[in-house]
Design a protein around this motif. Structure first.
Motif, short mmCIF file in Angstrom:
data_model
loop_
_atom_site.label_atom_id
_atom_site.label_comp_id
_atom_site.label_asym_id
_atom_site.label_seq_id
_atom_site.Cartn_x
_atom_site.Cartn_y
_atom_site.Cartn_z
N LEU A 130 0.86 -1.19 0.00
CA LEU A 130 0.00 0.00 0.00
C LEU A 130 0.89 1.23 0.00
N ASN A 131 0.77 2.04 -1.02
CA ASN A 131 1.59 3.25 -1.14
C ASN A 131 0.78 4.51 -0.89
N ARG A 132 -0.49 4.35 -0.62
CA ARG A 132 -1.38 5.51 -0.53
C ARG A 132 -1.06 6.40 0.67
N VAL A 133 -1.02 7.69 0.43
CA VAL A 133 -0.90 8.67 1.50
C VAL A 133 -2.28 8.83 2.14
N LEU A 160 0.47 -12.80 5.55
CA LEU A 160 1.22 -11.55 5.67
C LEU A 160 0.27 -10.36 5.55
N PRO A 161 0.40 -9.38 6.44
CA PRO A 161 -0.41 -8.16 6.26
C PRO A 161 0.08 -7.39 5.04
N VAL A 162 -0.75 -6.53 4.52
CA VAL A 162 -0.34 -5.66 3.41
C VAL A 162 0.80 -4.75 3.91
N ALA A 163 1.89 -4.71 3.15
CA ALA A 163 3.05 -3.92 3.54
C ALA A 163 2.81 -2.46 3.16
N ARG A 164 2.92 -1.56 4.15
CA ARG A 164 2.58 -0.15 3.93
C ARG A 164 3.80 0.75 3.90
N MET A 165 3.80 1.67 2.92
CA MET A 165 4.83 2.70 2.87
C MET A 165 4.61 3.67 4.03
N THR A 166 5.69 4.08 4.65
CA THR A 166 5.59 5.00 5.78
C THR A 166 6.34 6.31 5.54
N GLU A 167 7.11 6.38 4.45
CA GLU A 167 7.86 7.60 4.14
C GLU A 167 7.30 8.21 2.86
N PHE A 168 7.01 9.52 2.92
CA PHE A 168 6.42 10.21 1.79
C PHE A 168 7.23 11.46 1.45
N ALA A 169 7.26 11.78 0.17
CA ALA A 169 7.99 12.95 -0.31
C ALA A 169 7.01 14.09 -0.55
N TYR A 204 9.68 3.84 -6.94
CA TYR A 204 10.83 2.94 -6.91
C TYR A 204 10.87 2.20 -5.58
N GLN A 205 10.61 2.92 -4.49
CA GLN A 205 10.63 2.31 -3.17
C GLN A 205 9.44 1.36 -2.96
N VAL A 206 8.32 1.64 -3.63
CA VAL A 206 7.19 0.71 -3.59
C VAL A 206 7.60 -0.62 -4.23
N GLY A 207 8.35 -0.53 -5.33
CA GLY A 207 8.86 -1.74 -5.97
C GLY A 207 9.77 -2.53 -5.05
N GLU A 208 10.62 -1.82 -4.32
CA GLU A 208 11.50 -2.50 -3.36
C GLU A 208 10.69 -3.18 -2.26
N LEU A 209 9.62 -2.52 -1.83
CA LEU A 209 8.76 -3.10 -0.79
C LEU A 209 8.11 -4.38 -1.29
N LEU A 252 0.99 21.92 -8.63
CA LEU A 252 1.72 22.75 -7.68
C LEU A 252 2.50 21.90 -6.68
N MET A 253 1.88 20.83 -6.18
CA MET A 253 2.52 20.08 -5.12
C MET A 253 2.05 18.63 -5.12
N SER A 254 2.84 17.79 -4.49
CA SER A 254 2.46 16.40 -4.30
C SER A 254 2.98 15.91 -2.96
N VAL A 255 2.23 15.00 -2.38
CA VAL A 255 2.67 14.25 -1.20
C VAL A 255 2.52 12.79 -1.60
#
Length: 338
Positions: A146-149, A301-310, A278-283, A270-273
């Motif tokens: 899961l990559n969703r912010v 396995l639980p769904v692996a979640r991204m925790t760092e956002f740009a 690339y890091q989602v692929g690594e996950l 204007l902006m993105s969060v």
């Protein structure tokens, strides 16, 4: 051989093999992974491939590109079943629904219930009915990333940038399940966070295909309705039309927050969060190791979640809108000029 399998085999040019010379003649069985992407091998695909090269040398990665064509997807599943890979990887909501189906399809042999599978870049796997929850998928052969912010983060980002923010504009495509789900999620969130959502449906042609020509008109209408910010939401179609979408928004004097960082770097958002693809692929690569090397059942396995956002801001667009970020934002955001 069925016509679907013939169609899939006709795409052999999209195959990618990862082999290590050290494993070439060791007599070991090399893991085989079959990956289906919606729009080619993009950043998450590169991250996944690089991770496998570093952590699973000798793996065979078979890449298929649907090229945004839904009709190809059943053939890819048939081909995957013929290959019997150790793992099936699906990119995006459309591909995952076509290959894995929903929880209500568990008895339907038209979908994959036997091959271990990882989904990635699915905006809302629970809302789409693909899994039961992020902690328990409810499907023995399936887990994902899961990559969703969280939308609360996006709303707060808009408020931080524009403290007077009260009204959010959204264009959605009813032909994309994830786009409709995003509209519904924001509708539920609006009263809780004290903003008003103004959502307009993208026009479709007589065959049900969304009209890119309708985007500028919808953005002009949203400006007339006094929205403060535009949120692109979750839509492959609107992402594909990012140039016309973001430039039309700026022409209307509206700032766009996009979940796609590329629209800030390459277009006029204007902006993105966002999470870096690339890091989602690594996950997804980390999950692959757990399943293939450690022998863990995907559904455990639980769904692996991204925790760092740009947080990225386009300063050229800020200048054109006369809407510059505060010093507070500049302390943690990356600024770019296109």
């Amino acid at each position: 051989m069925s016509r679907w399998l013939c169609l899939a085999l006709s795409c052999l040019a999209s195959v990618s093999f990862i082999h290590s010379a050290a494993f070439a003649d060791d007599g070991m069985k090399h893991p085989r992974i079959y990956a289906v992407y919606w729009r080619g091998c993009e950043e998450s695909c590169q991250g996944y491939r690089d991770y496998l090269e570093a952590h699973m040398p000798g793996a065979e990665l078979i890449i298929r590109d649907a090229a945004r064509d839904r009709d190809r997807l059943p053939g890819f599943l048939e081909e995957a079943r013929a290959f019997q890979p150790d793992l099936l990887l699906s990119w995006g909501t459309t591909v995952t629904l076509a290959l894995a189906g929903t929880l209500s399809d568990l008895g339907n042999t038209a979908f994959n219930h036997e091959l271990p599978q990882i989904f990635t870049l699915v905006a809302d796997p629970v809302g789409a009915g693909i899994i039961k929850s992020l902690d328990e998928t409810g499907r023995a052969n399936l887990t994902g990333t899961l990559n969703r912010v969280p939308e609360e983060v996006n709303i707060n980002a808009m408020r931080t940038y524009l403290p007077s923010f009260k009204r959010l504009g959204l264009i959605y495509n009813r032909n994309e399940r994830n786009s409709v789900l995003k509209k519904e999620e924001l509708e539920a969130l609006a009263p809780k966070m004290g903003f008003e959502l103004v959502a307009l449906e993208l026009a479709l042609d007589s065959s049900g295909v969304p009209l890119a020509a309708d985007i500028p008109d919808k953005l002009t209408h949203l400006k007339q309705l006094d929205v403060d910010f535009i949120y692109l939401g979750s839509s492959s179609f609107l992402n594909e039309q990012s140039a016309v979408f973001t430039s039309s928004a700026v022409e209307a004097g509206l700032p766009v927050l996009s979940p796609y960082e590329s629209q800030v770097r390459e277009s006029d958002a204007l902006m993105s969060v966002s999470a870096r693809y690339y890091q989602v692929g690594e996950l997804a690569g980390e999950l692959t190791l757990r399943i293939i090397k450690d022998g863990v059942e995907p559904g455990s396995l639980p769904v692996a979640r991204m925790t760092e956002f740009a947080y990225v801001v386009n300063m050229d667009v800020a200048r054109r809108l006369n809407l510059f970020p505060s010093v507070e934002i500049l302390q943690f955001a990356e600024t770019v000029k296109n």
